[in-house]
Design an enzyme around this catalytic site. Structure first.
Site, PDB file in Angstrom:
ATOM      1  N   ASP A   1      -6.480   6.896   7.303  1.00  0.00           N
ATOM      2  CA  ASP A   1      -5.598   6.175   6.401  1.00  0.00           C
ATOM      3  C   ASP A   1      -4.399   5.650   7.191  1.00  0.00           C
ATOM      4  O   ASP A   1      -4.522   5.371   8.380  1.00  0.00           O
ATOM      5  CB  ASP A   1      -5.174   7.100   5.241  1.00  0.00           C
ATOM      6  CG  ASP A   1      -4.972   6.339   3.934  1.00  0.00           C
ATOM      7  OD1 ASP A   1      -4.115   5.438   3.912  1.00  0.00           O
ATOM      8  OD2 ASP A   1      -5.662   6.638   2.943  1.00  0.00           O
TER       9      ASP A   1
ATOM     10  N   HIS B   1       0.540   5.314   1.559  1.00  0.00           N
ATOM     11  CA  HIS B   1      -0.819   5.418   1.056  1.00  0.00           C
ATOM     12  C   HIS B   1      -1.536   6.660   1.582  1.00  0.00           C
ATOM     13  O   HIS B   1      -2.188   7.400   0.837  1.00  0.00           O
ATOM     14  CB  HIS B   1      -1.573   4.150   1.448  1.00  0.00           C
ATOM     15  CG  HIS B   1      -2.923   3.997   0.840  1.00  0.00           C
ATOM     16  ND1 HIS B   1      -4.073   4.435   1.450  1.00  0.00           N
ATOM     17  CD2 HIS B   1      -3.323   3.430  -0.320  1.00  0.00           C
ATOM     18  CE1 HIS B   1      -5.115   4.148   0.695  1.00  0.00           C
ATOM     19  NE2 HIS B   1      -4.696   3.532  -0.383  1.00  0.00           N
TER      20      HIS B   1
ATOM     21  N   SER C   1      -8.852   3.995  -4.181  1.00  0.00           N
ATOM     22  CA  SER C   1      -8.236   4.822  -3.129  1.00  0.00           C
ATOM     23  C   SER C   1      -7.909   6.215  -3.639  1.00  0.00           C
ATOM     24  O   SER C   1      -7.932   7.181  -2.873  1.00  0.00           O
ATOM     25  CB  SER C   1      -6.933   4.178  -2.640  1.00  0.00           C
ATOM     26  OG  SER C   1      -7.155   3.201  -1.677  1.00  0.00           O
TER      27      SER C   1
END
Length: 508
Positions: free
Chosen positions: A170, A210, A428
């Site tokens: 990520d 994220h 996600s």
């Protein structure tokens, strides 16, 4: 913001709102001219060089790279792929003309970096017995997603084994976050930006947010504060392949899987698509180099015992019937192009990868989630702020950890004991739920990627196709097609084999 179309969090705009640019053309290049014309110099950029069977950047091939005015950044001889930097015009065509062992080469639209040594191989530790992690933390009451997949009941039996490591490929992770710090494995965390492993902690610190969010869903610690992850006793390796803007370029993706495969990482979560092409078309030479390099890296990781879990994406696309791509190339100006089943989304459509669609608290597919027969394996909570708000999911989104340094970028923030958390939605958010369950399955002693996938899919809760009339205002972002669910309750294009069930997956 545009970056959220790449890292698979929020839904993108409807088709009518997508601006299209004029088509671009690529100048033709003559290999014969490459042997005689001097190569113009420009800014150095990275190329993925794909070798034919048995080839690698060594010996005569190394000389050919130098002759074409390139320099090896990283050589992955195990899979016949090299990352090469060059500022010479026409480098790819020159190299192919000079070296018959080169299958194809493609620029990755990144920058050149320094040469580094090969990553050392670190075998996986034997799996030690899992331990329970019962009870709740301060914000557990907001985790409707965990209740929906029976994670609290599963944790009362197994919170996972501390010898199991999940690599979160990520944007890095915030290793100072109080809910993540107890579980971070510094020895297996790395930055792969530029295609070269860098274990300096500051290099793999999350500068986007994220990665910290997905990491919390996988393995936020059971420590009395904040939230609890699906597998709070397993270890997290932050593998930074996405930059601050959310780009996941091919050399970083290849590096990430090669790192995972050589450092004993049993599960990887992948909540992104590999830039710069949403659909990588195998019948295009440049895109084929990217697709095949990433496929080889993922296959190698799977052969070394790494289970790969990936998000399907947020464009309401039927991946089994692609016709148009409006997102690519996303590092410049996207141009509308026709696509077919010769084109695939990486990594979710690579064979053996567990593809995850998203649902909300009413347990039907989220309005934005991609889907497709063959692409969808299981469904997991990703949130749905439009169709599935409930008393438990008041804003429809999923709550997880967030870096304090990036709290200004979170629109729906929560604080607890000085730690920061954020609500967001997307496939996600769905994928790390499944990665967490995969970690619980590996902790139980099932270690083969194929067996882990079979266990997860075989114990999922079947969900029938919903009334698709509710998706009338949410056609495919890429081709405007209405969302159509195909299949029955046991398997369909929206939920795959069903919603993941953590308790059943561990035999509870």
């Amino acid at each position: 913001m545009h970056r959220f179309t790449r890292i698979l969090t929020r839904v993108v705009a409807p088709v009518g709102a997508v601006a299209l640019a004029a088509a671009f053309t690529t100048a033709s290049f003559s290999p014969a001219a490459a042997d005689t014309a001097p190569a113009a110099s420009g800014p150095a950029q990275n190329y993925l060089v794909l070798y034919k069977s048995g080839g690698s950047a060594a010996g005569a091939s190394l000389a050919a790279i130098a002759q074409a005015r390139g320099a090896v950044v990283q050589n992955y001889a195990q899979i016949g792929v090299a990352v090469v930097s060059s500022g010479a015009s026409g480098f790819a065509a020159r190299l192919q003309a000079a070296d018959p062992s080169v299958d194809s080469a493609a620029a990755t639209a990144s920058f050149g970096v320094s040469l580094a040594g090969d990553a050392a191989t670190d075998a996986a530790d034997p799996v030690s017995p899992p331990t329970p992690a019962p009870g709740s933390d301060n914000l557990s009451g907001l985790q409707w997603d965990m209740n929906q997949i029976h994670a609290p009941e599963a944790r009362s039996i197994s919170g996972g084994s501390s010898s199991v490591v999940v690599g979160d490929i990520d944007t890095g992770l915030d290793f100072t976050h109080p809910d993540l710090a107890p579980n971070v494995d510094f020895s297996r965390s790395v930055s792969c930006l530029g295609g070269v492993p860098d274990q300096t902690p500051s290099a793999w610190m999350d500068d986007n947010g994220h990665g910290t969010h997905t990491a919390g869903t996988i393995a936020a610690a059971k420590n009395g504060i904040g939230i609890v992850g699906v597998a709070p006793n397993v270890k997290l390796a932050g593998i930074k392949a996405g930059d601050a803007a959310g780009f996941f370029f091919p050399e970083a993706v290849v590096c990430a899987f090669m790192w995972a495969s050589t450092h004993g990482i049993q599960v990887t979560n992948n909540s992104y698509f590999a830039d710069p092409w949403l659909f990588n078309c195998k019948n295009d030479p440049a895109q084929r180099a990217i697709w095949e390099s990433e496929r080889r890296a993922i296959r190698f990781a799977q052969q070394q015992g790494t289970t790969v879990v990936a998000a399907l994406g947020n464009f309401a696309d039927d991946l089994a019937h692609p016709t148009q791509d409006l997102q690519s190339p996303d590092n410049t100006t996207p141009v509308a192009r026709d696509v077919t089943n010769a084109c695939a989304v990486v990594p979710t459509e690579i064979p053996g990868v567990i593809g995850v669609t998203a649902d909300g608290n009413k347990q039907f597919k989220s309005f934005y989630s991609n889907y497709g027969v063959g692409a969808a394996n299981v469904m997991a909570p990703g949130g749905d702020s439009v169709l599935q708000r409930t008393a438990a999911a008041v804003n429809g989104r999923v709550l997880s950890t967030w870096p304090a340094s990036r709290i200004g970028s979170c629109l729906r923030k929560v604080f607890d004991s000085g730690a920061t958390y954020c609500y967001i939605q997307g496939t996600s958010m769905a994928s790390p739920h499944v990665a967490g369950v995969a970690a619980l399955v590996v902790s139980s002693g099932v270690t083969s990627p194929g067996a882990v996938a079979a266990q997860i899919m075989g114990t999922a809760d079947p969900i029938a196709c919903p009334d698709t009339a509710m998706y009338a205002f949410f056609p495919s972002v890429d081709n405007g097609a209405p969302q159509v669910c195909q299949g029955g309750t046991a398997y369909n294009s929206f939920s795959g084999n069903g919603q993941v069930n953590a308790l059943r997956a561990i035999g509870g």
